[in-house]
Design an enzyme around this catalytic site. Structure first.
Site, PDB file in Angstrom:
ATOM      1  N   HIS C 239       5.264   5.593   7.672  1.00  0.00           N
ATOM      2  CA  HIS C 239       4.466   6.521   8.490  1.00  0.00           C
ATOM      3  C   HIS C 239       3.156   5.907   8.962  1.00  0.00           C
ATOM      4  O   HIS C 239       2.512   5.158   8.255  1.00  0.00           O
ATOM      5  CB  HIS C 239       4.205   7.839   7.770  1.00  0.00           C
ATOM      6  CG  HIS C 239       3.725   7.769   6.364  1.00  0.00           C
ATOM      7  ND1 HIS C 239       3.521   8.897   5.611  1.00  0.00           N
ATOM      8  CD2 HIS C 239       3.422   6.727   5.554  1.00  0.00           C
ATOM      9  CE1 HIS C 239       3.109   8.550   4.413  1.00  0.00           C
ATOM     10  NE2 HIS C 239       3.037   7.254   4.354  1.00  0.00           N
ATOM     11  N   ASN C 240       2.821   6.246  10.175  1.00  0.00           N
ATOM     12  CA  ASN C 240       1.543   5.865  10.783  1.00  0.00           C
ATOM     13  C   ASN C 240       1.395   4.370  11.049  1.00  0.00           C
ATOM     14  O   ASN C 240       0.289   3.893  11.328  1.00  0.00           O
ATOM     15  CB  ASN C 240       0.363   6.370   9.935  1.00  0.00           C
ATOM     16  CG  ASN C 240       0.296   7.889   9.909  1.00  0.00           C
ATOM     17  OD1 ASN C 240       0.973   8.530   9.117  1.00  0.00           O
ATOM     18  ND2 ASN C 240      -0.471   8.474  10.825  1.00  0.00           N
TER      19      ASN C 240
END
Lengths: 352, 352, 352
Positions: C239-240
């Site tokens: 994520h991210n």
């Protein structure tokens, strides 16, 4: 979209509010992306420098600040953030309509609980059990006599092979395969004969299994993932492995056959464990660590082959000095030779 | 559930029975889980200590014991175990009903053999061939002109891309992708232009491909998995690779483009091979080994970069002593300096 | 099957033809497999020895040869090869009929462009957008409000989770999962509480995602794959993460949460990156490299922990000499001891 005052949010997370209690919050975001009207959080010290420049209307942190942005001060900002994100998220029951899609192929013998959701083209074979409020998304395949617990969430394209058991509230992400055959052969000459894998996989409650992870069924008996454990994407669990409660397995980890992990074990990304060993309660393995033997409880290891983390750090630091040291060693040998020759001593050369 | 006397089982596996021939066996299990009425086996010396405490009614082993549990003595207990497990398992033909599910979408041009099983929502595209007794489970996608051999077993969610060929009796586990495009680009400035991958994958007879493994089609020509090879879960085979007969690739192994393995090669878990090299017949690569150049036949390598296993073991053992050795080296240099200075010699300090 | 004269092909790739311009070419193949009537190419110097023995009717190379086979001489043979392979390949629009299969389940609210292809049993949920000429193959699941760009090609069994965005001309291979939940928990006592992952994945134009790769949605905000990047099979993006333009990630690479890659980064197979670091523009990580801290632009690193490649090579070369060196060190210490003892000096032993 719901909205809350900072007064309300501080109450919900049990924090101390530093700033205007009437500020209205309509969403959450990361500290760099947050806009006016959103709340953010500071958990990783790496991002402290963003505290002054964030556009968020409030920050959850474990300390006050000297800037104008209101702060909700709590001891565990990440946990408080979780509670607030949850306020702004739909629950599983809200997100997925509680019905069975007409294209789902569900055998007549399947037992289906209340308020279950089953998506398009899901297949549920004979003798399977789906408990109350479970959510089965499109294209999931639940094979014969598999059991899905209450409030489970099974994402598209998951395969759950025959007789495997999934505990309550467990989440399984897309493409994961639960109960594929263990990798077992008996060799005769050059031929590998397949050993039928007649065991199962049992996943207990509150587990999460990442996308495209694979968990093999036991040769006989059970491959067991105990309650509260969280497995990331592309993780491989071989036959007859036991994962203890509340363990964390990061992405691309591999655990070989019959290895047993205690509770609260943490395996960082791409770590690999050989088979037939024990990993003690609370042990930790660093990223890419290659574990070749059992690890005592509460021990951190890293590197290949994995060693106690403090030693491993010293070894890897020392490695960087090795090329230079080999040169120095050659020079030192020459100096010793000169000393041994004797007479013309005194003209020693300093090495760098 | 079938049952057998120990006399019968000893006969079937060709073993010597030590104990009561009339004991009745109704199932098989691991040495720790086995209950009365079940037979177990002892192949891994690690589990010898369980021999005395097992509740099994009989044990298959390569030696006698001095305990009361009957033993069937054979030279290869694992192979004998396989034969007995098979007695208690359904065959593929029994497990999956021989029919085509009405929801399967099968193009009119597909050639389908006798006694084939095709599961719900399987898709078989134009020009494909499915030979006699093949078992295609739910959600399998067989693309244009692919060929599935006799007695193949294809688990849910497998994709077999266009024109790929699967040999007789081959098993492909859930989520595996056979014939995805090879990873090939021609660079022009900063742009990577995709090279069309117009070759295929050919998998020969008696191969097994693990769950979520990926085997890329050749740029031109063939990516080839030769007969009898067994690939575990999450294995990556790049374009134009050749895997020799009866090779074993454990979970999460990666083989880069155009590399060729001879027969009987063993790659342990998470091993990685660079492209355009040759791995000789019978060679072995240890877990997490990083192979950067060709390996001669019958050679074991391990570590990163992979080196002959004996040397690698010495290197990794020596690494553990490196931090201490660097300290000692510093001290030795000081002693040499003192010797070089001359006069006040004699007051040497012993280092530990 | 189309055919071209060598004169035509030399014109198309802008190369210099050495040989008979009227030779007719009807296909392409690798240098070892090519037959009469086919053209091949020589880009990897490893295969130069095949130049004399190839049965191909012509070779694309960056130099002339002294053999009888005609050569098309170009500065970038791989790029010229690409152009010629493309001549002999069907385009995506030709390969997949432009229609929506009657079994596809497409919500009434979905916006579908012109000349779109949707395969059997594809599921497209409410609010999704599919742009012109996109190709969605069988069993693809496109969740709520996801957006698929123009000319995208989505292979069977791909899952694209809610609200994720796929740029124009992007290709996603079978089994890939786009937008699975990021791996985020807040710990309270021994319990891991799941953080809702409310962000998305945005993939820009001209990206390719390999089979069974997994790209997690952001906790909040966006996990971003910038235009022109190519990801191989079984790659894990947490994520991210941000992947810069035109980056190359080989198979089984793993990138941990919030790490950012600049443009033109190359990560070789099985490399792993910890979270929250930056990889500079044009940086390169060797196969199995374990990256534990940020890398400056245009820097190559390798090994575990990853270090500047030149240093890493020296370290790994030095490691091979370490076992011998430890022995020598012991001997040298003995020699120094003898020197320190003084009188009986002179009887020094040469070590090997």
């Amino acid at each position: 979209m719901p909205s809350y005052s900072l007064r309300q949010l501080a109450g919900i997370v049990g924090g101390e509010l530093i700033g205007d209690p009437d500020v209205v919050i309509e969403g959450v975001a990361g500290i760099r992306e947050a806009e006016k009207g959103q709340i953010t959080f500071l958990a990783n010290p790496k991002y402290e420098s963003f505290l002054d420049s964030t556009r968020a209307s409030a920050v959850i942190a474990n300390r006050g600040g000297n800037q104008s942005t209101p702060i909700i001060k709590v001891s565990n900002p990440y946990l408080a953030f979780l509670k607030i994100v949850t306020l702004f998220s739909e629950s599983t029951l809200e997100r997925y309509e509680r019905d069975v899609h007409p294209t789902a192929v569900i055998d007549g013998s399947v037992s289906i609980g209340k308020d279950v959701a089953v998506g398009a083209y899901a297949v549920v074979e004979a003798g399977a059990v789906i408990a109350d409020r479970a959510t089965i998304l499109p294209h999931v395949c639940i094979c014969k006599e598999a059991r899905i617990g209450e409030d489970c969430l099974i994402f598209p394209h998951v395969t759950i092979r025959e007789r495997c058991e999934i505990g309550d509230r467990t989440i399984i992400h897309s493409g994961a395969v639960i109960g594929s055959d263990g990798f077992g052969y008996a060799k005769e000459g050059e031929t590998h004969h397949k050993i039928p894998q007649i065991g199962i996989v049992r996943i207990e409650e509150d587990v999460e299994i990442g996308a495209n992870s694979t968990i093999d069924r036991a040769t006989t008996g059970v491959t067991l993932i105990k309650k509260g454990s969280k497995l990331d994407n592309l993780v491989q669990i071989a036959h007859n492995v036991v994962i203890g409660e509340n363990s964390i397995l990061a992405a691309q980890v591999g655990v070989s056959g019959s290895t047993e992990l205690g509770r609260n074990v943490v395996l960082a990304g791409q770590a690999g464990l050989v088979g037939h060993i024990s990993i003690g309660e609370g042990a930790r393995v660093g990223a890419q660590g290659g574990v070749t033997k059992s690890i005592p409880p509460h021990t951190s290891v890293s590197g290949y082959p994995a060693r106690e983390h403090g030693l491993a750090r010293k070894i890897y630091a020392a490695m960087a000095r090795l090329p230079h040291m080999l040169k120095e060693f050659r020079k030192l040998k020459e100096r010793v030779e000169r000393l041994e020759k004797g007479p013309e001593r005194g003209s020693s050369t300093e090495d760098d």
